[in-house]
Design a protein around this motif. Sequence first.
Motif, PDB file in Angstrom:
ATOM      1  N   ILE A   5       1.037  28.111  -4.457  1.00 43.77           N
ATOM      2  CA  ILE A   5       1.859  27.699  -4.846  1.00 43.77           C
ATOM      3  C   ILE A   5       1.684  26.248  -4.708  1.00 43.77           C
ATOM      4  CG2 ILE A   5       3.846  25.812  -4.200  1.00 43.77           C
ATOM      5  CD1 ILE A   5       4.826  28.199  -2.057  1.00 43.77           C
ATOM      6  N   THR A   6       0.095  25.957  -4.230  1.00 45.10           N
ATOM      7  CA  THR A   6      -0.943  24.882  -4.019  1.00 45.10           C
ATOM      8  C   THR A   6      -2.056  25.359  -5.679  1.00 45.10           C
ATOM      9  OG1 THR A   6      -1.030  24.406  -1.815  1.00 45.10           O
ATOM     10  CG2 THR A   6      -2.820  23.835  -3.156  1.00 45.10           C
ATOM     11  N   LYS A   7      -1.943  26.409  -5.468  1.00 45.52           N
ATOM     12  CA  LYS A   7      -2.747  26.938  -6.899  1.00 45.52           C
ATOM     13  C   LYS A   7      -2.180  26.454  -8.169  1.00 45.52           C
ATOM     14  CE  LYS A   7      -6.001  30.268  -4.303  1.00 45.52           C
ATOM     15  NZ  LYS A   7      -6.104  32.183  -4.404  1.00 45.52           N
ATOM     16  N   ASN A  61       6.776  25.103   4.720  1.00 37.94           N
ATOM     17  CA  ASN A  61       6.976  26.197   5.025  1.00 37.94           C
ATOM     18  C   ASN A  61       7.574  26.457   6.216  1.00 37.94           C
ATOM     19  OD1 ASN A  61       5.645  29.201   4.671  1.00 37.94           O
ATOM     20  ND2 ASN A  61       4.447  28.847   6.344  1.00 37.94           N
ATOM     21  N   THR A  62       7.098  25.333   7.138  1.00 35.56           N
ATOM     22  CA  THR A  62       7.354  25.379   8.586  1.00 35.56           C
ATOM     23  C   THR A  62       8.410  24.343   9.227  1.00 35.56           C
ATOM     24  OG1 THR A  62       5.260  23.179   8.668  1.00 35.56           O
ATOM     25  CG2 THR A  62       5.198  25.314   9.229  1.00 35.56           C
ATOM     26  N   PHE A  63       9.884  23.674   7.728  1.00 37.40           N
ATOM     27  CA  PHE A  63      10.201  22.108   8.634  1.00 37.40           C
ATOM     28  C   PHE A  63      11.808  23.406   9.237  1.00 37.40           C
ATOM     29  CE2 PHE A  63      14.423  20.122   7.701  1.00 37.40           C
ATOM     30  CZ  PHE A  63      13.720  18.698   8.422  1.00 37.40           C
ATOM     31  N   ASN A  64      11.846  23.371   9.883  1.00 38.10           N
ATOM     32  CA  ASN A  64      13.426  23.846  10.151  1.00 38.10           C
ATOM     33  C   ASN A  64      14.629  22.731  10.502  1.00 38.10           C
ATOM     34  OD1 ASN A  64      12.476  27.298  10.516  1.00 38.10           O
ATOM     35  ND2 ASN A  64      11.341  26.265  11.946  1.00 38.10           N
ATOM     36  N   ALA A 109       8.959  21.736  -1.336  1.00 37.98           N
ATOM     37  CA  ALA A 109      10.591  22.435  -2.291  1.00 37.98           C
ATOM     38  C   ALA A 109      10.481  23.808  -2.369  1.00 37.98           C
ATOM     39  CB  ALA A 109      11.059  21.612  -2.813  1.00 37.98           C
ATOM     40  N   GLU A 110       9.431  23.982  -3.391  1.00 41.69           N
ATOM     41  CA  GLU A 110       8.957  25.336  -3.270  1.00 41.69           C
ATOM     42  C   GLU A 110       9.490  26.442  -2.698  1.00 41.69           C
ATOM     43  OE1 GLU A 110       8.702  28.947  -6.418  1.00 41.69           O
ATOM     44  OE2 GLU A 110       9.658  27.425  -5.876  1.00 41.69           O
ATOM     45  N   GLN A 114      10.912  29.348  -1.080  1.00 42.72           N
ATOM     46  CA  GLN A 114      10.632  30.658  -0.403  1.00 42.72           C
ATOM     47  C   GLN A 114      10.908  31.143   0.977  1.00 42.72           C
ATOM     48  OE1 GLN A 114       6.093  31.758  -2.139  1.00 42.72           O
ATOM     49  NE2 GLN A 114       6.818  30.625  -4.210  1.00 42.72           N
ATOM     50  N   ASN A 115      10.771  29.894   2.080  1.00 44.87           N
ATOM     51  CA  ASN A 115      10.579  30.718   3.355  1.00 44.87           C
ATOM     52  C   ASN A 115      12.589  30.838   3.287  1.00 44.87           C
ATOM     53  OD1 ASN A 115       9.888  31.635   5.755  1.00 44.87           O
ATOM     54  ND2 ASN A 115      10.736  29.221   6.754  1.00 44.87           N
TER      55      ASN A 115
END
Length: 273
Positions: A5-7, A61-64, A109-110, A114-115
């Motif tokens: 995603i960063t790329k 990716n880590t937010f819950n 957000a992306e 994805q997660n």
Amino acid sequence: MTHSITKNALRALLYEVVTQPKPGLVDPVSSGPHFDMNIYTFIDSSLSLTNYFISAENIGNTFNGEDLTQMFFTLRKQGMKAEKEMFTATKGVNTHKGAIFALGIFVCAESYCQNKHTDLFSTIRQMCAGLVEHDLKLNNHAQTAGEKEFLCYGAGGAREQAEAGYPIVRDVALPFLKERRGTVQERLLDTLMKIATVTIDSNLIKRAGNYHVIAKLHRQANYYLQIGGAATNAGRNYLAKLNNQFLAKNYSLGGCADLLIVTIFVALERNYF
């Protein structure tokens, strides 16, 4: 993590800046009205944001939590650091402040989507809920151009787009880019001008010193597309004419450029190229 995603975020920044000619914007041939920057400034600026986009990807990716505004404000703290890194890389020139805001949101957000297998644009709406009121309506001491324009014209600018979940990207720019044919450069030029048919560009308002310039931009952008866009001689000639007009008047489409960047990012994520 591979940080794909960063790329794609970095690719989006570079795809935008090498596309030319863009009225009032920096490209490999011209700095337009931005006399303090050039293509190399943008390359340096883009690379300086690598760690920021990695952080944005990791946050998503880590937010819950249940309240996605908390994810946004966590991201925003990283964005403030990224601005400092950008200014260090560019020796004080503001190349990507708008992109730090918008593209950072999309990257975060992306990654979250994805997660969690959720919709990108509804996730952004949840992240940015209440943003206009938080930043603009409750602020009686305007500092930035966007804040001043909100007080003067009621235009919410980048914050309003974010709070609404970027409807210009979702409903206008992205479907247009997906269906447009031609070279990558032709498709991106046409998409930029499609964005310009509907966007209230705060950067243009600031430089023009009035709100009426927006209606003229919409007419110009629609005419460019009606005569065939970048794939035609008429379209290319008209774009060159606009470029000269913008340079003479010191106009810039910085807001449209930021929307193009995030459109490119989503298109890369969805393999539209």
